[in-house]
Design an enzyme around this catalytic site. Structure first.
Site, mmCIF file in Angstrom:
data_model
loop_
_atom_site.group_PDB
_atom_site.id
_atom_site.type_symbol
_atom_site.label_atom_id
_atom_site.label_comp_id
_atom_site.label_asym_id
_atom_site.label_seq_id
_atom_site.Cartn_x
_atom_site.Cartn_y
_atom_site.Cartn_z
ATOM 1 C CG LEU A 151 18.828 -67.004 -14.666
ATOM 2 C CD1 LEU A 151 17.404 -67.440 -15.106
ATOM 3 C CD2 LEU A 151 18.717 -66.651 -13.250
ATOM 4 C CG ASP A 152 19.442 -66.712 -20.697
ATOM 5 O OD1 ASP A 152 19.825 -67.763 -21.260
ATOM 6 O OD2 ASP A 152 18.150 -66.683 -21.535
ATOM 7 C CB THR A 153 24.960 -63.674 -19.175
ATOM 8 O OG1 THR A 153 25.675 -64.852 -19.237
ATOM 9 C CG2 THR A 153 25.674 -62.499 -18.526
#
Length: 223
Positions: free
Chosen positions: A41-43
């Site tokens: 999951l993207d930052t």
């Protein structure tokens, strides 16, 4: 049975356990050792992240051939037009690949925790929330899709992966459950995830309407 950890990953936390010079890591949320993310999951995205120490379970969840549906609540800039939503539903040509058709619908503003830092709005530009369900997981795919449709993403929260749902978990909280590989949904396991670029028309998926979904707790113990 193998254990699966459901984590509500906060905004700004990077999906790794090793130290990072500028971002908090998963260590700040999960103290248990020997577990690893099943997918990413993207930052700058929030919400459901699955972790496990069982290699077979991790592979089963993360392998794109199984195409587990991923549900996102996406706050976008602008007032979506029908043709923009249909573009997302048909599949979006992102240059390097064409996305599979997505399920897209407008939803009321969900009751979420405040984001830290808060989203930056432009007073002269409206915004709205969409529910987007995809079965792929390319890098920053949802953000790229909405941007291509002229609806830049302001906030992105993943609320479900396959049968596992986020409800009840606050940012940084985790819950452990036991799962069986035999009980997982038998999704389509063959075929490529990303379609190559093509000039052939894409078949639209049916539009969905209605209120936002009601989620149930995944019962278990905190790790």
């Amino acid at each position: 049975m193998p254990q699966l950890i459901l984590l509500n990953k906060p905004y700004g936390v990077i999906c790794q356990f090793s130290e990072h010079p500028t971002h908090s890591t998963l260590k700040s949320c999960v103290a248990q050792s020997g577990v690893y993310p099943a997918g990413r999951l993207d930052t700058d995205s929030e919400g459901l992240l699955l972790l496990t120490g069982d290699g077979a379970l991790q592979h089963r969840i993360a392998d794109p051939r199984w195409k587990l549906p991923k549900t996102y609540w996406v706050q976008v800039e602008g007032e979506p037009k029908d043709e923009q939503l249909e573009m997302l539903r048909r599949g979006v040509d992102l240059g390097d690949f064409v996305t599979q058709p997505a399920q897209v619908r407008r939803i009321d503003s969900p009751e979420l925790w405040p984001r830290n830092p808060p989203v930056r709005f432009r007073k002269t530009v409206p915004d709205c929330w969409l529910e987007i369900i995809i079965s792929e997981g390319k890098n920053r795919q949802v953000r790229r899709m909405t941007a291509k449709a002229g609806l830049p993403t302001l906030r992105l929260v993943r609320v479900a992966i396959g049968p596992w749902k986020l409800d009840g978990l606050q940012p940084g909280e985790a819950r452990a459950i036991e799962v069986s590989l035999q009980d997982l949904p038998r999704a389509q396991s063959a075929g490529r995830v990303g379609k190559p670029r093509t000039n052939a028309p894409q078949a639209p998926s049916p539009a969905k309407t209605g209120k936002k979904p009601a989620f149930r707790f995944a019962r278990g113990k905190k790790p």
